[in-house]
Design a protein around this motif. Structure first.
Motif, mmCIF file in Angstrom:
data_model
loop_
_atom_site.group_PDB
_atom_site.id
_atom_site.type_symbol
_atom_site.label_atom_id
_atom_site.label_comp_id
_atom_site.label_asym_id
_atom_site.label_seq_id
_atom_site.Cartn_x
_atom_site.Cartn_y
_atom_site.Cartn_z
ATOM 1 N N GLU A 1 66.395 70.838 -131.233
ATOM 2 C CA GLU A 1 67.933 71.544 -131.552
ATOM 3 C C GLU A 1 68.084 71.552 -132.839
ATOM 4 O OE1 GLU A 1 69.816 68.119 -129.105
ATOM 5 O OE2 GLU A 1 68.728 68.659 -126.922
ATOM 6 N N LYS A 2 68.179 70.036 -133.364
ATOM 7 C CA LYS A 2 68.494 70.344 -135.158
ATOM 8 C C LYS A 2 68.180 71.809 -135.913
ATOM 9 C CE LYS A 2 69.723 65.158 -135.351
ATOM 10 N NZ LYS A 2 71.100 65.176 -136.014
ATOM 11 N N VAL A 3 66.712 71.972 -135.723
ATOM 12 C CA VAL A 3 65.763 72.795 -136.366
ATOM 13 C C VAL A 3 66.665 74.641 -135.755
ATOM 14 C CG1 VAL A 3 63.806 74.635 -136.279
ATOM 15 C CG2 VAL A 3 63.443 71.694 -136.395
ATOM 16 N N ALA B 1 67.187 71.031 -145.667
ATOM 17 C CA ALA B 1 67.959 70.027 -145.961
ATOM 18 C C ALA B 1 69.060 69.621 -144.546
ATOM 19 C CB ALA B 1 68.293 70.524 -146.539
ATOM 20 N N ILE B 2 69.806 71.111 -144.045
ATOM 21 C CA ILE B 2 70.778 71.302 -142.866
ATOM 22 C C ILE B 2 69.876 70.405 -142.096
ATOM 23 C CG2 ILE B 2 71.788 72.419 -141.494
ATOM 24 C CD1 ILE B 2 71.813 75.415 -143.362
ATOM 25 N N VAL B 3 68.836 70.092 -141.548
ATOM 26 C CA VAL B 3 68.240 69.859 -140.582
ATOM 27 C C VAL B 3 68.413 67.550 -140.622
ATOM 28 C CG1 VAL B 3 66.005 68.880 -139.417
ATOM 29 C CG2 VAL B 3 66.670 70.711 -139.871
ATOM 30 N N ARG B 4 68.435 67.412 -142.169
ATOM 31 C CA ARG B 4 68.536 66.572 -141.975
ATOM 32 C C ARG B 4 70.145 65.672 -141.454
ATOM 33 N NH1 ARG B 4 66.497 64.200 -147.833
ATOM 34 N NH2 ARG B 4 66.990 62.397 -146.440
ATOM 35 N N GLY B 5 71.233 66.757 -141.495
ATOM 36 C CA GLY B 5 72.415 66.367 -141.518
ATOM 37 C C GLY B 5 72.946 65.597 -142.867
#
Length: 352
Positions: free
Chosen positions: A112-114, A147-151
């Motif tokens: 979902e995050k990816v 980087a975005i995926v890490r939140g």
């Protein structure tokens, strides 16, 4: 999301001090750019915030947390480097989700995050590709997606566009600016390219020799520099500087067609001053012969004339419109009084 505060931040390598007591507040959701010449300490300062460099003295807060000596993994930051650092044997999707997988996140949550990051960065067509099948700009977007995926609470960018060609740099500047608008995160971006700083930042921090020279919005620094260094660094082409004599309250220099009026009241007894003028504010006088036009760069809608004076002075003047000055001709110049910047010739500080 949250902001970043530095209080008296100092970095030393043995007896050598490279960061000298930095005090800085970066607001929640702000896009802050550290800019300055090579060796000014901007990357070191970014790495101190990330925890990749130990802070010798002072304090670094992310939100309400003192993270000065906290482990990098616990600071809530994600860093994008100049090099992409992608795993060549993994697909785009696997590279983006690798950090979460190592931390034991459920497979469905990782996907979902990816997918969300991929949608933001327009990477959907490339998720099954490996890095060797991507362009430089696509690889950098994958690194940003990771980087975005890490939140994270704060995004840190260390000259992420340096390896790209000119056209891709422009495209990626737009991508990163759009990303900031979309997710609203606090972002700190390091570059030596002041054009990147001017076009992307909410706030620019100009650094020199490990110290802050000035902090402000891009146009504020452009229009109201506090010293000669900032005036010469912000703006492309750079501001022109002339060492002028002060005679009867007027500015005198061989390059001027006639003595220039002084825009401010100068201190009594001051006989010399550094005068700054931006290329777009200078007016050429083709009826004078103080300066020789060495070169004219015609770029389409704008041209730049490179001028040389008998005293060794060098200037750049911007011309617009269809008329262009010819190389080898001689001219004088004048500048509207309100467009002149005056600096102390000894300290470099702006005279106001």
């Amino acid at each position: 999301m949250t902001g970043v505060t530095l209080q008296g931040a100092i970095k030393k390598y043995g007896e050598t001090q490279v960061i000298h007591g930095i005090d800085l507040e970066i607001e929640d959701g702000e896009f802050c750019v550290f800019v300055g010449p090579s060796g000014c300490g901007k990357s070191t300062l970014l790495r101190m915030i990330a925890g990749l460099e130990e802070t010798t003295d002072g304090q670094i807060n992310i939100g309400a947390r003192d993270v000065t000596h906290m482990d990098p993994a616990k600071r809530g930051v994600a860093m994008v480097f100049q090099t992409y650092a992608l795993y060549p044997h993994m697909t785009v999707a696997e590279n983006m989700g690798f950090g979460l997988r190592m931390n034991g996140y459920p497979k469905t949550e990782i996907e979902e995050k990816v997918q969300r990051a991929s949608s933001i960065l327009k990477l959907d067509p490339y998720l099954k590709r490996k890095p060797k099948a991507l362009s430089g700009g696509q690889r950098q977007r994958v690194a940003i997606g990771r980087a975005i995926v890490r939140g994270p609470e704060v995004f840190l960018f260390d000259e992420p566009l340096s390896n790209l060609d000119a056209e891709l740099r422009v495209d990626m500047r737009v991508e990163i600016a759009r990303l900031h608008q979309e997710i609203g995160a606090t972002m700190i971006y390091v570059t030596h390219d002041q054009v990147e700083a001017m076009t992307m930042a909410d706030k620019i921090v100009v650094l020199r020799d490990g110290r802050i020279e000035q902090v402000g919005a891009p146009l504020e620094l452009y229009r109201n520099p506090s010293n000669r260094f900032v005036a010469g660094f912000i703006g492309s082409p750079a501001m022109n500087f002339l060492e002028c004599d002060v005679v009867d309250g007027k500015l005198v220099h061989p390059a001027f067609s006639a003595p220039q009026d002084c825009p401010i009241a100068l201190p009594s007894g001051l006989t010399k001053v550094t005068v700054g003028a931006r290329p777009e504010h200078i007016e050429l006088d083709h009826n004078s012969n103080q300066l020789n036009i060495d070169l004219t760069e015609a770029l389409g809608g704008v041209s730049y004339c490179y001028l040389a004076g008998p005293d060794g002075s060098r200037l750049i003047v911007e011309e617009r419109g269809d008329a262009r000055s010819s190389e080898g001709t001689t001219v004088g110049l004048s500048v509207p009084t309100e467009r002149l910047y005056l600096f102390d010739p000894d300290t470099g500080l702006r005279l106001r």
